[in-house]
Design an enzyme around this catalytic site. Sequence first.
Site, PDB file in Angstrom:
ATOM      1  CE1 TYR A   1      41.621  59.316  32.148  1.00  0.00           C
ATOM      2  CE2 TYR A   1      41.204  59.819  29.933  1.00  0.00           C
ATOM      3  CZ  TYR A   1      42.144  60.302  30.964  1.00  0.00           C
ATOM      4  OH  TYR A   1      43.330  60.322  31.086  1.00  0.00           O
TER       5      TYR A   1
ATOM      6  CG  ASP B   1      49.459  65.732  39.948  1.00  0.00           C
ATOM      7  OD1 ASP B   1      49.590  66.108  38.503  1.00  0.00           O
ATOM      8  OD2 ASP B   1      48.120  65.767  40.412  1.00  0.00           O
TER       9      ASP B   1
ATOM     10  CB  CYS C   1      45.330  67.120  27.704  1.00  0.00           C
ATOM     11  SG  CYS C   1      46.208  66.181  28.891  1.00  0.00           S
TER      12      CYS C   1
HETATM   13  P1  XMP Z   1      46.435  59.846  28.590  1.00  0.00           P
HETATM   14  O1  XMP Z   1      46.472  60.249  27.325  1.00  0.00           O
HETATM   15  O2  XMP Z   1      46.958  58.590  29.022  1.00  0.00           O
HETATM   16  O3  XMP Z   1      46.958  60.867  29.397  1.00  0.00           O
HETATM   17  O4  XMP Z   1      44.780  59.548  29.053  1.00  0.00           O
HETATM   18  C1  XMP Z   1      46.998  60.989  30.822  1.00  0.00           C
HETATM   19  C2  XMP Z   1      47.721  62.212  31.466  1.00  0.00           C
HETATM   20  O5  XMP Z   1      46.868  63.193  31.175  1.00  0.00           O
HETATM   21  C3  XMP Z   1      47.295  64.379  31.755  1.00  0.00           C
HETATM   22  N1  XMP Z   1      46.134  65.126  32.460  1.00  0.00           N
HETATM   23  C4  XMP Z   1      45.579  66.321  32.203  1.00  0.00           C
HETATM   24  N2  XMP Z   1      46.219  67.056  31.102  1.00  0.00           N
HETATM   25  N3  XMP Z   1      44.353  68.627  31.482  1.00  0.00           N
HETATM   26  C5  XMP Z   1      45.144  68.442  30.881  1.00  0.00           C
HETATM   27  O6  XMP Z   1      45.892  68.962  30.091  1.00  0.00           O
HETATM   28  C6  XMP Z   1      43.628  67.588  32.299  1.00  0.00           C
HETATM   29  O7  XMP Z   1      42.574  68.147  32.813  1.00  0.00           O
HETATM   30  C7  XMP Z   1      44.470  66.535  32.428  1.00  0.00           C
HETATM   31  N4  XMP Z   1      44.004  65.520  33.417  1.00  0.00           N
HETATM   32  C8  XMP Z   1      45.146  64.552  33.286  1.00  0.00           C
HETATM   33  C9  XMP Z   1      47.936  63.793  33.180  1.00  0.00           C
HETATM   34  O8  XMP Z   1      49.464  64.128  32.922  1.00  0.00           O
HETATM   35  C10 XMP Z   1      47.872  62.238  32.934  1.00  0.00           C
HETATM   36  O9  XMP Z   1      48.579  61.413  33.453  1.00  0.00           O
END
Ligand code: XMP
Length: 462
Positions: free
Chosen positions: A376, A244, A300
């Site tokens: 979250y 990851d 993100c």
């Molecule tokens: P959703 O839209 O379902 O996305 O909430 C979950 C996915 O977001 C990614 N993820 C991140 N991407 N900065 C990012 O650019 C972050 O801090 C971050 N944290 C998680 C990850 O791929 C997750 O499954």
Amino acid sequence: MEIKQLLTFDDVLLVPMVSKVSSRKTVDTSTYLTDSIKLSIPIISSNMDTVTEATMAITMARLGGVGVIHRFNTIEKEAEEISKVKRKQNVIIDKPYCVPPNFTLKQLSSFIEEKGVSSFLVTSGEKLVGIITKRDFQFETDQDKKVSEMMTKDVITAKKGTSLEEAKSVLHKNKIEKLPLVDAKGRVCGMVTTRDIMISESYGSASKDKHGRLIVGGAVGIGSDSLERTKTLIDAGADFIVVDVANGYLEKTADTVKAIKKAFSIDVVAGNVATKEGVINLKKAGADCVKVGIGPGGACLTRPVAGVGYPQLSAIMECSGNGVPIISDGGIVKSADISKAIAGGAETVMIGGLLAGTDESPGSIITKESVNYKFYRGMASVDAFADRSFKTNEVVDIEGYTPEGTEKLVPYRGSTVKIVNNLIGGLRSAMTYLDAKDLKEFRANARFVSLTEAGKKESKYI
Ligand code: XMP
């Protein structure tokens, strides 16, 4: 320089067609996470610390999907979450938790909290001497009382190697809930419980390994402990490992995949990337599945911070069909997004924010002005970064950190079961519109049209 115009979920609609598939109930939503791991539904809960620990992973696997335990914890704690999942619906538990007879009620209570189960075999050395269940101590107030004074001593047991059918008949005949298995010397070598049998039989489409245990994945990073973490997670029962990394293009990502594949016999999911080049690179390194998504996630900030990304539907279409299954990761906010991700070529989708507000995600409900929320956060947020030092004893430089993720409250949504069923209901509906009895046909029949601003408005997308 040519600049392509690329699309994401809300830019398009799927085109309906004359369909012989008249009922949502009859469609088959099964898919593959990797060539060897089959799921009944194409949903994975995200390896984020506000989304997936054991409770979420258990629920997801029971529903026919799967959860990936996050890595923002010590290796031991992550492994413990994996092992909770593997024990949950394990009809024959290989290594039941045991306590010594001289344990006090106080010690027992903290063990219950730590392990998440409420009955234990009592052993002296390895030898079974009793069994202690909630019934034996629930009204006991003396915290110093010993397990030996509260436990049931005449325990009905069965021999090592007893079949499930035989165990069921002993449980039934003796009207008992738990049946320890012992060897010729009286040493504990397993346990069968009525509850596990009933649960196992009631989740017909659950994702299970060859021993009937629920499937779960564990995440690792690309740091120096990645092989050690992988080994510990595999020992705890992980069915697959997710390498990851926000930036799956880093050479170190492919190197880590190679090293894991060389050292262990386990399926590896790697990411994140968003282009064919990225997928091929990870596939060559040995990845059995590639996670696709740079910046579409709800928490993100990669796109506003780094200016790097790729609209998610185009990323899926470019990344699929390269000889390795893909997960569309991030940006799923409604069931239509899942239909489009799968139609576009993804085998599965990974969901974070939508599941973060459920009962099964870690953390408690926060009430603000009479409205319920859950917390979250992106794993690259300042909050998560700071917490990491606390949880893993890593020394971190907060001042020098540029976050690529954010923190927020998401609406409390109740049960994961309800959310996932609604999401799958939307996918099933889309399948009937596209004359598809399974996901292979769904992909083959998929045609997209792009929307104008007025079309988006008409579709309630803006
Ligand atoms: P959703 O839209 O379902 O996305 O909430 C979950 C996915 O977001 C990614 N993820 C991140 N991407 N900065 C990012 O650019 C972050 O801090 C971050 N944290 C998680 C990850 O791929 C997750 O499954």
